[in-house]
Design a protein around this motif. Sequence first.
Motif, PDB file in Angstrom:
ATOM      1  N   TYR A 122       0.831  -1.204   0.000  1.00 18.26           N
ATOM      2  CA  TYR A 122       0.000   0.000   0.000  1.00 18.26           C
ATOM      3  C   TYR A 122       0.867   1.258   0.000  1.00 18.26           C
ATOM      4  O   TYR A 122       0.604   2.220  -0.734  1.00 18.26           O
ATOM      5  CB  TYR A 122      -0.931  -0.018   1.207  1.00 18.26           C
TER       6      TYR A 122
ATOM      7  N   ALA B 273       3.736   1.583  -1.239  1.00 18.16           N
ATOM      8  CA  ALA B 273       4.394   1.716  -2.539  1.00 18.16           C
ATOM      9  C   ALA B 273       3.419   2.043  -3.668  1.00 18.16           C
ATOM     10  O   ALA B 273       3.842   2.298  -4.798  1.00 18.16           O
ATOM     11  CB  ALA B 273       5.143   0.430  -2.872  1.00 18.16           C
ATOM     12  N   SER B 274       2.125   2.054  -3.361  1.00 16.65           N
ATOM     13  CA  SER B 274       1.117   2.238  -4.406  1.00 16.65           C
ATOM     14  C   SER B 274       0.980   3.679  -4.878  1.00 16.65           C
ATOM     15  O   SER B 274       0.359   3.943  -5.906  1.00 16.65           O
ATOM     16  CB  SER B 274      -0.247   1.753  -3.902  1.00 16.65           C
ATOM     17  N   GLY B 275       1.517   4.608  -4.101  1.00 17.08           N
ATOM     18  CA  GLY B 275       1.361   6.017  -4.411  1.00 17.08           C
ATOM     19  C   GLY B 275       0.153   6.651  -3.762  1.00 17.08           C
ATOM     20  O   GLY B 275      -0.044   7.862  -3.862  1.00 17.08           O
ATOM     21  N   ALA B 276      -0.650   5.839  -3.053  1.00 19.01           N
ATOM     22  CA  ALA B 276      -1.848   6.372  -2.400  1.00 19.01           C
ATOM     23  C   ALA B 276      -1.510   7.142  -1.136  1.00 19.01           C
ATOM     24  O   ALA B 276      -2.311   7.958  -0.668  1.00 19.01           O
ATOM     25  CB  ALA B 276      -2.815   5.240  -2.075  1.00 19.01           C
TER      26      ALA B 276
ATOM     27  N   GLU C 198       2.080   8.575   1.536  1.00 19.77           N
ATOM     28  CA  GLU C 198       3.461   9.045   1.496  1.00 19.77           C
ATOM     29  C   GLU C 198       4.425   7.861   1.395  1.00 19.77           C
ATOM     30  O   GLU C 198       4.208   6.832   2.024  1.00 19.77           O
ATOM     31  CB  GLU C 198       3.736   9.841   2.773  1.00 19.77           C
ATOM     32  N   PRO C 199       5.496   7.991   0.613  1.00 24.47           N
ATOM     33  CA  PRO C 199       6.465   6.886   0.520  1.00 24.47           C
ATOM     34  C   PRO C 199       7.013   6.505   1.889  1.00 24.47           C
ATOM     35  O   PRO C 199       7.241   7.356   2.745  1.00 24.47           O
ATOM     36  CB  PRO C 199       7.564   7.457  -0.386  1.00 24.47           C
TER      37      PRO C 199
END
Length: 397
Positions: free
Chosen positions: A23, A25-28, A30-31
Motif C-alpha cells: 500500500y 508503494a502504491s502512491g496512495a 506518502e512513501p
Amino acid sequence: MWGVASAGFQNEGHAPDSNWSRYAASGAVEPYGDSVDFYHRYREDIALAKSLGVQVYRLSIEWARIQPQPSTWDNDALTFYDNVVAEIRAAGMRPMLTLDHWVYPGWEVDRGGWNSPQMLDDWLANARVVVDRYADDNPMWVTLNEPVFYPLQEMRASGLSPAAMPAMVDRLVAAHNTIYDYIHARQPGAMVTSNVAYFVGAEAQLDTVIEDRIGPKLDYIGIDYYYGATPATAGTILSALQNEPWKSQITPEGIYYALRFYARKFPGRPLYIIENGMPTENANPRADGWTRADVLRDTVYWLQRAKADGMNLIGYNYWSLTDNYEWGSYTPRFGLYTIDVKTDPTLARRPTDAVPAYHDIVTANGVPSGYLPTRPPVVCSIVDPPSSCTDPVTLPR
C-alpha cells in the motif's frame, strides 16, 4: 508499570513484502522509505527507553518478516527479534509483544488476506511460532492491535469490501480466543489482552463488535486513549482523525472516564493504558497551545486520580518512544523523541520536552501530590456518555 510503545512496520524500516508495504508503494500515501530504522538502531532506542526508567517496552513481531513465504521461516529475522527481546530484558524492562499490528505477509494478500477462510489457520501458525519462541521471556501479550478498527484499515489498505467485514471480525475473534488458550498452555500465568482503541461517545456500542466476544479471555483490559470531545466538537472527530490528527481535541481527563467505563464493565479486572500520546504537525507547536510535557503530566494526574478512586490500573505506555510512519504519513509526530525522517539522513533522535517530564514521572512514580492540571476539565465531556457529562470529575479547590 511505566512503559513505551512502538510497532514493527511503523518503526523498523527495511520492510518485507506485506499488505502495508504494498500500500505504501502504491502512491496512495506518502512513501515509506525506511521509517526510523529501528531495524538497525534498536539498541539505541532501547537505551533511550532505559534512560527514562520505564519497566515495559512494547513492540510487534512482524509476521511478514519472519515468514516471507508460506512454508519458509526466516532464521535471520527470528534472530533479529531474539536480539531485540534480549536487549529489552538486559535493560531491565519487560517486553510487551504484539502478535498483529495490522500487517501481514504479501503472500497472504495474494490469497485474499482476511477475506480468505485460510487466513485464520495461517495466522495461528505464525502466532504459535512466536509464542513458542518467546514464552520463556515472560512477556505481556497483545494479540490483535485495535481489532475493531483493523477491518477499517483493511478497507483502506487492502481493498476489503464492506460485505466482507463481518467474516473478518469473526476470524479476529477466533484468532484471539484460540491463541489466548495456547499462550496460557505455554506460559502459565501469562497476561494477555487485545487493546481497544477507545472511541469517545461510542465505545459501549463498538464493544459489541469484538470486545464483548473476547471479554472472558482478557487477563487485563488494554486501552488506547488519545482524544476527547464535547457536544460542540463531536462532529469534527472523524475528520480530524483521518486528515489532521494534530487538530483533534485533547482532554487529558478523558482518560479517567475511559478507565471508569472499563472499571465498571469489568469490575476488578486489571486495566492498562497500552497507548496514549499527543500528535503535532511535524515538530510545530499545536495551535491549541498544548505541549507534550503538559499533556503527559496532566494525563498522569488523572491516572493517579483513577487509582485513588479504586480503579485497578496496573500500567501506562506512552505512544510512542520515537516518531514513526503513522499509517501513511510522517507528518503526525507522537514521539517522546522526534525524528525528521524526510530531511535528516542521520535520523537523529531529538528529545522533546516530554522526555525530562516522563523521566521525572517514572522516577517519582507519578506527579507530585500537590500537582494540579494545567487546564480544568472540559464542560460536558462525552467520552463516556452520559456519565462523563452528568457525573464529571472536578479539581480540588
